[in-house]
Design a protein around this motif. Structure first.
Motif, PDB file in Angstrom:
ATOM      1  N   HIS A  83       0.971  -1.483  -0.288  1.00  0.00           N
ATOM      2  CA  HIS A  83      -0.212  -0.009   0.106  1.00  0.00           C
ATOM      3  C   HIS A  83       0.792   1.286   0.113  1.00  0.00           C
ATOM      4  CE1 HIS A  83      -3.442  -2.404   0.558  1.00  0.00           C
ATOM      5  NE2 HIS A  83      -2.499  -3.245   1.538  1.00  0.00           N
ATOM      6  N   THR A  85       0.618   5.316   1.087  1.00  0.00           N
ATOM      7  CA  THR A  85      -0.191   6.319   0.916  1.00  0.00           C
ATOM      8  C   THR A  85       0.556   7.757   1.746  1.00  0.00           C
ATOM      9  OG1 THR A  85      -0.078   5.631   3.453  1.00  0.00           O
ATOM     10  CG2 THR A  85      -1.657   4.566   1.386  1.00  0.00           C
ATOM     11  N   PHE A 268      -5.465  -0.788   7.086  1.00  0.00           N
ATOM     12  CA  PHE A 268      -3.986  -1.045   6.858  1.00  0.00           C
ATOM     13  C   PHE A 268      -3.127  -2.329   8.267  1.00  0.00           C
ATOM     14  CE2 PHE A 268      -5.928   2.981   5.379  1.00  0.00           C
ATOM     15  CZ  PHE A 268      -5.829   2.356   4.246  1.00  0.00           C
ATOM     16  N   HIS A 275       3.720  -1.765   3.596  1.00  0.00           N
ATOM     17  CA  HIS A 275       2.989  -0.258   3.145  1.00  0.00           C
ATOM     18  C   HIS A 275       4.515   0.777   3.716  1.00  0.00           C
ATOM     19  CE1 HIS A 275      -1.390  -0.365   5.577  1.00  0.00           C
ATOM     20  NE2 HIS A 275      -0.743  -2.040   5.839  1.00  0.00           N
ATOM     21  N   HIS A 277       4.826   4.578   3.616  1.00  0.00           N
ATOM     22  CA  HIS A 277       3.799   5.462   4.197  1.00  0.00           C
ATOM     23  C   HIS A 277       4.731   7.108   4.309  1.00  0.00           C
ATOM     24  CE1 HIS A 277       0.659   7.766   6.196  1.00  0.00           C
ATOM     25  NE2 HIS A 277       1.217   8.083   7.092  1.00  0.00           N
TER      26      HIS A 277
END
Length: 330
Positions: A83, A85, A268, A275, A277
């Protein structure tokens, strides 16, 4: 310690580590993702596990970068479980950059400035509680991740393709759902600022673009004060260069607060997910009037993170009207 991954030539990544100027292969056939998962399961830190494994042959990372053999420092075997983000309006100075794009004809304070002030007032709580939540955005999954040195491909419907130099935290979700931070990396949070400037409600659209991070992963604590440089090259010439600041000393939110407000969602905290981020920026060439072109090279550099992150812009200007995506029924 800095960790990276190189293409061994057989379709598998090789982990590389360095503590100074010299880089060495880590004696393992595992990817960094697989090694990190084993560390989580065994309760051992990455640095300690790598020390136990030992080092192999020396590696010339600069040469491998030129040969396009540097991979992202960590990836997920299934791109759908990676992910990308980030958060915005987190850096001192970022509000003025955004507000200039979103000025209201009435002269009233923009929503961006209001959000920034909320962060200044409540983004670093001293009592261990959660502070005010930041702006948040989604960039995509691992399918939009771009290798260091590879083109950042702007879609044919894009109105702009611009760099955003940022620091990213890299996280693996443990089997029990606990987020575990692997380290920190440079990131280019590539966005469409022309679209965003049309209306701030287009921010979500403007962020759905490719992104790159790395090429090296910093293991350990994030420096409190980070000084970096963002550059744009065109036809071999430097056309834009500007310093950027990051680290908590230059932010309106604490890292812990930003992490909390991302990982507070169970969505999440799915075991095994990865991730990337991104924590925001206050520096972009677009804000200084730069109009990027196909073939421009973005370079983001900050000393604690090792090699600079470089990517070329692959941009197709708007031509024919955007074709509609056709949907079929079963």
């Amino acid at each position: 310690m800095l960790l990276s991954q190189i293409d061994r030539g057989d379709g598998k990544p090789q982990i590389v580590a360095r503590d100074g100027s010299e880089a060495y292969e880590v004696k393992t056939d595992l990817s960094l993702y697989a090694l990190a998962m084993k560390c989580v399961e065994d309760g051992q830190g990455l640095r300690d596990r790598i020390a136990t494994l030992g080092m192999g042959g020396a590696v010339d990372l600069d040469a491998l970068y030129a040969e396009h053999r540097l991979l992202p420092p960590v990836t997920h075997p299934d791109p759908a479980h990676l992910h990308l983000t980030g958060t915005g309006l987190t850096h001192l100075g970022s509000a003025s950059t955004r507000a200039d794009m979103h000025k209201k004809a009435t002269g009233d304070e923009t929503d961006s400035m209001k959000m920034f002030r909320m962060g200044v007032e409540g983004g670093k709580p001293a009592n261990g509680a959660a502070g005010v939540q930041p702006e948040w955005f989604y960039k995509g999954n691992g399918s939009v991740l771009t290798m260091p040195g590879a083109p950042l491909k702007s879609p044919d419907f894009a109105e702009d393709g611009g760099e955003e130099p940022e620091i990213a935290g890299i996280y693996l979700i443990a089997p029990d759902g606990t987020p575990v931070r692997l380290g920190w990396a440079l990131a280019n949070e590539f966005s469409d600022h022309v679209m965003e400037r049309r209306n701030y409600l287009y921010l979500a659209h403007s962020k759905l673009r490719p992104s790159a991070f790395g090429p090296e992963l910093l293991i350990g604590d994030l420096p409190h004060h980070i000084e970096g440089v963002s550059r744009v090259y065109r036809d071999g010439e430097l056309m834009f260069e500007k310093p950027f600041l990051s680290g908590e000393a230059n932010m309106s939110h604490s890292i812990a607060n930003l992490e909390h407000h991302h990982f507070k969602y169970q969505l999440f905290r799915q075991p095994g997910d990865l991730h990337v981020h991104m924590f925001g920026t206050a520096t972009l060439s677009f804000a200084d009037g730069v109009q990027t072109r196909d073939g421009d090279i973005f370079e983001i550099e900050a000393a604690p993170f090792g090699l600079p992150l470089r990517n070329t812009l692959a941009f197709t200007p708007l031509g024919q009207p955007e074709p509609r995506t056709e949907i079929r029924s079963l």
